[in-house]
Design an enzyme around this catalytic site. Sequence first.
Site, PDB file in Angstrom:
ATOM      1  N   ASP A 331       0.581  -1.004  -0.058  1.00 54.64           N
ATOM      2  CA  ASP A 331       0.361   0.305   0.010  1.00 54.64           C
ATOM      3  C   ASP A 331       1.160   1.171   0.221  1.00 54.64           C
ATOM      4  OD1 ASP A 331      -2.757  -1.362  -0.122  1.00 54.64           O
ATOM      5  OD2 ASP A 331      -2.033  -0.892   2.428  1.00 54.64           O
ATOM      6  N   ASP A 597      -4.621  -3.128   4.750  1.00 49.92           N
ATOM      7  CA  ASP A 597      -5.199  -3.045   6.584  1.00 49.92           C
ATOM      8  C   ASP A 597      -6.886  -3.139   6.673  1.00 49.92           C
ATOM      9  OD1 ASP A 597      -5.614  -1.217   4.155  1.00 49.92           O
ATOM     10  OD2 ASP A 597      -4.772   0.855   5.766  1.00 49.92           O
ATOM     11  N   ASP A 601      -9.087  -6.474   2.197  1.00 52.30           N
ATOM     12  CA  ASP A 601      -7.502  -6.456   1.971  1.00 52.30           C
ATOM     13  C   ASP A 601      -7.435  -8.041   2.119  1.00 52.30           C
ATOM     14  OD1 ASP A 601      -6.800  -4.283   0.845  1.00 52.30           O
ATOM     15  OD2 ASP A 601      -5.984  -3.104   2.415  1.00 52.30           O
TER      16      ASP A 601
END
Length: 861
Positions: A331, A597, A601
Amino acid sequence: MKEIPMIPFEEIKKLTGESGLASSRVGEMRTRYGANAMTPPVREPLWKQYLEKFDDPIIRILLLAVGVSFMVSIVQGSGLLDTIGIIVAVLLATGIAFFNEYRSSKEFEVLNAHRDDIAIKVIREGRPMAVPSRDIVVGDLILLEAGDAVPADGWVVSSDNVYSDESAFTGETEPASKVVGERVLKGTFITAGKGHMYAAAVGDSAQMGVIAASLGIDHATATPLEQKLEALATIISRFGYAMATLILGTFLLRGIMTGEVTGPNLDTANHILHYVMLAVVIIVAAVPEGLPMSVALSLSLAMRKMTAANCLVRRLIACETIGSATTICTDKTGTLTRNQMEVVASPSGKPADAENIPTTPAEWITLNAAINGTAHLEERDGRIIVIGNSTEGALLRWLREHGHDYRQMRAEIQVTRQYLFDGNRKRMSTVIHLDGKHYLLVKGAPEILAGLCMTMPDLSGVSELASRAMRTLAFAHKEITDNDEHETGLIWDGFVGIRDHLRDDIPESVATCQHAGIKVRMVTGDNPETARAIARESGIMQGGNVMTGGDFRRLSEDEQVAAARDLDVMARAEPMDKLLLVQALQKTGAVVAVTGDGTNDAPALKHANVGLAMGIAGTEVAREASDIILLDDSFASITSAVWWGRSLFENIQRFLLFQLTINFCACILVFLAPLLGYPEPFTIIQILWINIIMDTLAAFALCSEAPHAGLMNHKPVSQDATIITPFMWLSIIVTGAVFIIAGLLQFATGFIGGSTPAEITTVFFSAFIIAAVWNGINCRALDGKMPPFISGNPTFFFIMGLVVVVQIAITQVGGEVFDTVPLSAEQWGRIILITAPVLVIGFLLRTVYRIHMAKLPAVPE
């Protein structure tokens, strides 16, 4: 727990009323609808978790050896101590592996324990109060403000421009507007506005609980280390069984030829039982009983080191898997960046106060930034915290840094109306009354505001900032006449560049990974231009492609695999796009590590070879689906985890080199010595001492080797590569051959020492152990490279010294158990001196190997 459906809006409204629940009804509602705590995933009973540790090829071989040894000991009436020794080896190996995973699981549960302690503002009996999240019940009237986490699923009962960030569930990057009667979900965040909600589903009945339960967190993918060890165990077991069969057949044939086997009589049965016992010794000698224990010890040591480096390991084997990773899908926000928006560019100049009505662009921008927003700044523990939208928070920080008090400006200026930010309009407006006139302040996306202005502004500066990884925000205004509050006919004031700075160590960490042969890919919700700029600044952009999640999603499976190979950045990505990318990369043979997070996900984290959840920003479901939790949410911690994972793999290789050398020559000696008419070189107890106790100590010694910088100078070990390298095979064969020849010469001539058969066998046993200790020093060098001799691993010398002391003790006083006789000081001196040339053999092997490798052509990257 049975799922309780979310209570409809009208029903919950009647149930609660406008004053909230009465305190006397809280217990009743908790009993009726459940507590606001998610039940941890159903875990297997401890006894079943322990029994799973027996599902290991080497452990199964040992169990077979236990059975054979037990039957032979019953028939012969002796040898039960040997059987007990093997059982102890099995219990030690399985027990250590079970204990370490159990402890890791408990540490994870402690990490999540704080989730139910967050204070929530509720109204009960008409009075506002704060209660822990765990005490929220169905029917509670909850106050919602910008920055609040929604503690339960429920219905909005009043809304003053409430916006909720539901990206963890929907993948949408823009907050969703919430009006009366709309649903809000546990685990989402209020980004703007204020209002009230009724709790209508709590705990496991909330949508987050349902998703967590449906995941059934389970990791079925075998890790590279597990695959390599299983393949090695198969080879070793076949070798052991082949040798056992060979010795049975050979000795039966010799028995027939020498008259030991003459027919169905007691003497023949005793001789055959002796042959069977030799076969058992062969199997015990061939199988590295200490290997499961050494792997467990190595993983445990690595786990503790990684936790100290901000990586909490939930699944023990992930310590090694992260070291085998060939690609990392990361990310951006919070992982590569600091997760702190900041104004870094303002072509119109610094903020400026106006004495009355603003007259310059800088004064209008200052007024707009202070008034046209809903965010607040709060000081906590010496830090400035943004309450509300992070972009608006960046503007308020900017004003504060230049000495402007947004609170005072808001108090002095009358706001008559606000039109909050809308994802479709991409702008926000506020009507103010100033010096007898009304003005409309507008801020938003530059390309949108530009089209609403009387004169089209020059946007080249906006594009330049976007190319530098900045989010741009434009400002405009107009004087309201004839009550025309439409956002048209605006006067352009200017724009600012806002960015979430990269963490200081990100470019270096990314470069370290790339130098180590690991491809780093960024998955972000940003637009492609901004994503490309951030990837370029961090070093992730390496000539590959930038593709949006939607474009990737529309490809066929085969096209996704092809696109994934050359993908550097996935922009405008939704959580399920991340899963598709992980699956496509795995089809190329990559070992994939992925960060996440959000709740959505979890599938990608679960499907990846190693999932890394955020310890600060991560949701409960994401953490539960992960293998490793990044306690500081930083990419640099992933680099540290890779370093320790590779060190762990090397240390296991060092131990394998040590133990397989011993096992190889011990197995051949057990076969050849009796065949040549010499005494049996080892008893089962001696073999178990060599393979379990001594090798366990060796595991501590060799697995304590400190990581070195060279670990990040080569590509990850291929999934197809065997765990035993060519240099290791060379060392095993050459060193083992020296041990075998020297052992047979000792039985034939007693050249090391000994004047009686008992002394000769005792000297052989002791010399074998001391030579193995010398060879332990050689085993520290993998592929011809010796680490720093003392400083690299001082633990090694302490433990190997302990092995020598214990060997002397069991030789001198353990004769009844180990079948030895005491030796003189002179004999011990001869043993140490005559076995020391093993170090020379190791040095020569390393030298020859380095010369050979230097002559090979370089392998292109």
